[in-house]
Design a protein around this motif. Structure first.
Motif, PDB file in Angstrom:
ATOM      1  N   ASP A   1       0.901  -1.297  -0.012  1.00 49.04           N
ATOM      2  CA  ASP A   1      -0.049   0.085   0.001  1.00 49.04           C
ATOM      3  C   ASP A   1       0.916   1.510  -0.227  1.00 49.04           C
ATOM      4  OD1 ASP A   1       1.118   0.208   2.449  1.00 49.04           O
ATOM      5  OD2 ASP A   1      -0.807  -0.165   3.514  1.00 49.04           O
ATOM      6  N   GLU A   2       0.343   2.497   0.049  1.00 49.60           N
ATOM      7  CA  GLU A   2       1.150   3.459   0.084  1.00 49.60           C
ATOM      8  C   GLU A   2       2.285   3.818   1.053  1.00 49.60           C
ATOM      9  OE1 GLU A   2      -2.305   3.698  -0.300  1.00 49.60           O
ATOM     10  OE2 GLU A   2      -2.668   4.627  -2.378  1.00 49.60           O
ATOM     11  N   PHE A   3       1.592   3.486   2.411  1.00 45.28           N
ATOM     12  CA  PHE A   3       2.699   3.315   3.620  1.00 45.28           C
ATOM     13  C   PHE A   3       3.860   2.334   3.357  1.00 45.28           C
ATOM     14  CE2 PHE A   3       3.903   2.423   7.606  1.00 45.28           C
ATOM     15  CZ  PHE A   3       4.177   3.520   8.499  1.00 45.28           C
ATOM     16  N   SER A   4       3.483   1.234   2.899  1.00 43.23           N
ATOM     17  CA  SER A   4       4.675   0.204   2.842  1.00 43.23           C
ATOM     18  C   SER A   4       5.797   0.485   1.560  1.00 43.23           C
ATOM     19  CB  SER A   4       4.005  -1.250   2.688  1.00 43.23           C
ATOM     20  OG  SER A   4       3.410  -1.504   3.578  1.00 43.23           O
ATOM     21  N   LEU A   5       4.936   1.107   0.485  1.00 44.70           N
ATOM     22  CA  LEU A   5       5.695   1.413  -0.522  1.00 44.70           C
ATOM     23  C   LEU A   5       6.743   2.664   0.001  1.00 44.70           C
ATOM     24  CD1 LEU A   5       6.452   0.966  -3.728  1.00 44.70           C
ATOM     25  CD2 LEU A   5       4.642   2.880  -4.035  1.00 44.70           C
ATOM     26  N   THR A   6       6.072   3.551   0.316  1.00 45.02           N
ATOM     27  CA  THR A   6       6.942   4.888   0.789  1.00 45.02           C
ATOM     28  C   THR A   6       7.856   4.578   1.792  1.00 45.02           C
ATOM     29  OG1 THR A   6       5.377   5.703   2.225  1.00 45.02           O
ATOM     30  CG2 THR A   6       5.421   6.515  -0.006  1.00 45.02           C
ATOM     31  N   SER A   7       7.561   3.661   2.822  1.00 44.72           N
ATOM     32  CA  SER A   7       8.539   3.258   4.062  1.00 44.72           C
ATOM     33  C   SER A   7       9.743   2.512   3.341  1.00 44.72           C
ATOM     34  CB  SER A   7       7.798   2.268   4.780  1.00 44.72           C
ATOM     35  OG  SER A   7       6.648   3.128   5.560  1.00 44.72           O
TER      36      SER A   7
ATOM     37  N   ILE B   1       3.596  11.518   0.181  1.00 39.31           N
ATOM     38  CA  ILE B   1       2.735  10.476  -0.489  1.00 39.31           C
ATOM     39  C   ILE B   1       1.834   9.748   0.738  1.00 39.31           C
ATOM     40  CG2 ILE B   1       2.683   8.152  -1.707  1.00 39.31           C
ATOM     41  CD1 ILE B   1       5.128   8.840  -3.101  1.00 39.31           C
ATOM     42  N   LYS B   2       2.249   9.586   1.809  1.00 39.36           N
ATOM     43  CA  LYS B   2       1.696   8.943   2.914  1.00 39.36           C
ATOM     44  C   LYS B   2       0.639   9.673   3.286  1.00 39.36           C
ATOM     45  CE  LYS B   2       5.817   6.629   5.061  1.00 39.36           C
ATOM     46  NZ  LYS B   2       6.357   6.295   6.525  1.00 39.36           N
TER      47      LYS B   2
END
Length: 122
Positions: free
Chosen positions: A88-94, A121-122
């Motif tokens: 998801d956006e959080f995992s991708l950006t992390s 993005i988050k």
């Protein structure tokens, strides 16, 4: 009436039991093997998502959430996995932030700049 020797009956029963045991073991093995293939597909799909977003960051561009949703949808379709199993956006950006911080070729200021871009993005 047909009379069979005792050891023939025991051999038949032993053969059936042994076949059942082999069947259960191989079914368990192939069930695990199938799950690991799916996990490999997820890992490859997640890496592809990371590699597709990374060039935008080098140019200091941030993809919108709609673009990330489209990338997730098309990648899931390409690899035959569920969208919910991908980043998801959080995992991708992390993960991108983690790669940025670990990159030894960037200066501290560049790392912070890229991390701030990713935070949007988050």
């Amino acid at each position: 009436m047909i009379h069979l020797p005792e050891n023939t009956v025991f051999t038949a029963i032993f053969g059936v039991l042994l076949s059942l045991i082999v069947y259960l073991i191989t079914r368990q093995y192939f069930a695990r093997h199938g799950k690991s293939d799916y996990q490999k597909k997820i890992e490859i799909a997640n890496n592809e998502m990371l590699y597709s977003i990374r060039p935008l960051l080098v140019e200091k561009k941030v993809p919108s959430k709609e673009i990330l949703v489209a990338v997730r949808y098309s990648t899931a379709k390409k690899y035959g996995v569920e969208q919910n199993d991908l980043y998801d956006e959080f995992s991708l950006t992390s993960d991108l932030i983690n790669e940025t911080i670990a990159n030894s070729f960037l200066t501290s200021d560049e790392k912070l700049e890229f991390c701030n871009l990713l935070q949007s993005i988050k």
